[in-house]
Motif scaffolding. Structure first.
Motif, PDB file in Angstrom:
ATOM      1  N   LEU A  42       0.784  -1.232   0.000  1.00 45.05           N
ATOM      2  CA  LEU A  42       0.000   0.000   0.000  1.00 45.05           C
ATOM      3  C   LEU A  42       0.816   1.281   0.000  1.00 45.05           C
ATOM      4  CD1 LEU A  42      -2.723  -1.139   2.567  1.00 45.05           C
ATOM      5  CD2 LEU A  42      -2.871  -1.126   0.064  1.00 45.05           C
ATOM      6  N   GLU A  43       2.125   1.156   0.261  1.00 44.69           N
ATOM      7  CA  GLU A  43       3.007   2.324   0.270  1.00 44.69           C
ATOM      8  C   GLU A  43       4.448   1.826   0.173  1.00 44.69           C
ATOM      9  OE1 GLU A  43       1.874   4.057   4.036  1.00 44.69           O
ATOM     10  OE2 GLU A  43       3.544   3.098   5.066  1.00 44.69           O
ATOM     11  N   PRO A  44       5.407   2.714  -0.063  1.00 46.37           N
ATOM     12  CA  PRO A  44       6.798   2.273  -0.113  1.00 46.37           C
ATOM     13  C   PRO A  44       7.205   1.710   1.251  1.00 46.37           C
ATOM     14  CG  PRO A  44       6.620   4.630  -0.639  1.00 46.37           C
ATOM     15  CD  PRO A  44       5.264   4.143  -0.280  1.00 46.37           C
ATOM     16  N   ILE A  45       7.991   0.636   1.233  1.00 42.62           N
ATOM     17  CA  ILE A  45       8.402  -0.018   2.474  1.00 42.62           C
ATOM     18  C   ILE A  45       9.909  -0.213   2.461  1.00 42.62           C
ATOM     19  CG2 ILE A  45       8.268  -2.160   3.807  1.00 42.62           C
ATOM     20  CD1 ILE A  45       5.356  -2.390   2.916  1.00 42.62           C
ATOM     21  N   TRP A  75       8.017   1.147  -5.823  1.00 41.83           N
ATOM     22  CA  TRP A  75       7.873   0.436  -4.547  1.00 41.83           C
ATOM     23  C   TRP A  75       8.299  -1.021  -4.704  1.00 41.83           C
ATOM     24  CZ3 TRP A  75       2.139   1.900  -3.098  1.00 41.83           C
ATOM     25  CH2 TRP A  75       2.009   3.299  -3.056  1.00 41.83           C
ATOM     26  N   VAL A  76       7.844  -1.637  -5.802  1.00 45.92           N
ATOM     27  CA  VAL A  76       8.169  -3.041  -6.082  1.00 45.92           C
ATOM     28  C   VAL A  76       9.671  -3.180  -6.320  1.00 45.92           C
ATOM     29  CG1 VAL A  76       7.797  -4.961  -7.684  1.00 45.92           C
ATOM     30  CG2 VAL A  76       5.864  -3.497  -7.017  1.00 45.92           C
ATOM     31  N   GLU A  77      10.225  -2.292  -7.128  1.00 44.39           N
ATOM     32  CA  GLU A  77      11.652  -2.334  -7.442  1.00 44.39           C
ATOM     33  C   GLU A  77      12.499  -2.175  -6.179  1.00 44.39           C
ATOM     34  OE1 GLU A  77      14.515  -0.444 -10.803  1.00 44.39           O
ATOM     35  OE2 GLU A  77      13.233   0.968  -9.730  1.00 44.39           O
ATOM     36  N   SER A  78      12.109  -1.270  -5.303  1.00 41.26           N
ATOM     37  CA  SER A  78      12.841  -1.060  -4.050  1.00 41.26           C
ATOM     38  C   SER A  78      12.853  -2.332  -3.211  1.00 41.26           C
ATOM     39  CB  SER A  78      12.209   0.085  -3.259  1.00 41.26           C
ATOM     40  OG  SER A  78      12.798   0.177  -1.976  1.00 41.26           O
ATOM     41  N   LEU A  79      11.714  -2.987  -3.093  1.00 40.97           N
ATOM     42  CA  LEU A  79      11.654  -4.236  -2.323  1.00 40.97           C
ATOM     43  C   LEU A  79      12.508  -5.322  -2.974  1.00 40.97           C
ATOM     44  CD1 LEU A  79       7.924  -4.486  -1.216  1.00 40.97           C
ATOM     45  CD2 LEU A  79       9.933  -4.185   0.247  1.00 40.97           C
ATOM     46  N   LEU A  80      12.475  -5.414  -4.292  1.00 40.45           N
ATOM     47  CA  LEU A  80      13.287  -6.402  -4.996  1.00 40.45           C
ATOM     48  C   LEU A  80      14.773  -6.176  -4.716  1.00 40.45           C
ATOM     49  CD1 LEU A  80      13.684  -8.710  -7.020  1.00 40.45           C
ATOM     50  CD2 LEU A  80      13.519  -7.003  -8.851  1.00 40.45           C
ATOM     51  N   MET A  81      15.218  -4.933  -4.768  1.00 36.14           N
ATOM     52  CA  MET A  81      16.625  -4.619  -4.507  1.00 36.14           C
ATOM     53  C   MET A  81      16.987  -4.907  -3.044  1.00 36.14           C
ATOM     54  SD  MET A  81      17.938  -3.766  -7.366  1.00 36.14           S
ATOM     55  CE  MET A  81      16.810  -4.866  -8.172  1.00 36.14           C
TER      56      MET A  81
END
Length: 108
Positions: A42-45, A75-81
């Motif tokens: 729901l938001e950047p984590i 947001w998805v890319e940040s979590l993947l990294m």
């Protein structure tokens, strides 16, 4: 509590304020497989201790009778990294359409 060897133990983190709660709890959990599900995202984590988990699950927000609501790609890319840095495996839920598509490297 002792979990059986075949138990996967996990939690959901859909918003940033849940990160420290999950990390603190999972520092104490002894299980063969530990996972965190960011579904719906729901938001950047930003995690501080993602290495505590074996799997990171990322998904959209399912809505009855409609297409899932998609998180922002960043947001998805940040979590993947973050997962790659932590050595955590990633599973993209089928309801997530903003996911990376990676192909095997072409070699000569």
């Amino acid at each position: 509590f002792e979990f059986p060897e075949n138990a996967w133990v996990g939690t959901t983190v859909d918003r940033q304020f849940r990160v420290p709660i999950a990390e603190e709890a999972f520092e104490k959990v002894e299980a063969t497989i530990k996972f965190v599900s960011c579904e719906p995202l729901l938001e950047p984590i930003k995690f501080n201790k993602l290495h505590l988990f074996d799997w990171l699950i990322i998904g959209g927000c399912s809505v009855p009778n409609r297409d899932p609501i998609q998180p922002e790609w960043s947001w998805v890319e940040s979590l993947l990294m973050q997962a790659r840095e932590a050595g955590c495996m990633v599973y993209f839920k089928p309801n997530l359409t903003v996911r990376p598509k990676e192909y095997p490297e072409m070699r000569n």
